[in-house]
Design a protein around this motif. Structure first.
Motif: not given
Length: 181
Positions: A71-78, A125-134
């Protein structure tokens, strides 16, 4: 800014973890941001059934340290190997438990021992990012022949790959820092 690199390989002798270590070193040397690694091997999540965690308060106590970081993360790298044309189930399971990472930047890094470097996993993973509203960084780091690029300590052993890493980091930071503002 808090950046979490998520190492998605469940294998004890993960080769892709080398890339996560290298990226952490690079990001720490280039920025003042907090850069940490969430390793899926350290968290034993059951397959998601009904409960998702929307805050630290509704997360079981034994997952609270992880929930605080998510929850504190501002950004993620998979960072993930390619498994049968996709990313790993533990990576998906982690974000199924902590969904809707709204308005956060995501970088995508894939790796494989083959010549394509996990490009099919990157597309998934691009599809997952969008599903996460990222918000996904359009420049992905696709890493072919991983064992020839990084040693076990996460050091780059193929200097010709440094430009790809530099471009990935620059593009990811550009996006993450703009979203954070």
């Amino acid at each position: 800014m808090n950046i979490e690199i998520v190492s998605g390989s469940p294998r004890q002798e993960s080769i892709t973890f080398r890339v996560a270590l290298f990226l952490q070193k690079c990001l720490r040397s280039k920025t003042d941001h907090n850069v940490n690694i969430i390793d899926v091997r350290e968290w034993n999540f059951p397959t998601l059934q009904e409960v998702v965690y929307t805050s630290v308060d509704n997360t079981p106590d034994h997952y609270n340290p992880l929930a605080e970081r998510m929850f504190a993360a501002d950004a993620f790298i998979f960072v993930t190997p390619e498994y049968n044309g996709s990313y790993t189930p533990p990576l998906k399971n982690l974000f199924d438990h902590f969904p809707k990472q709204m308005h956060k930047a995501f970088g995508i890094v894939t790796a494989s021992p083959g010549a394509l470097g996990g490009v099919r996993a990157a597309l998934q993973l691009q599809m997952l990012v969008y599903a996460l509203f990222g918000v996904g960084s359009p420049y992905m780091l696709v890493t072919p022949q991983i064992e020839k690029k990084f040693d076990k300590e996460g050091n780059l052993i193929d200097p010709s790959f440094q430009n790809s890493v530099n471009t990935f980091i620059a593009e990811f930071l550009w996006l993450a820092e703009r979203i954070r503002k």
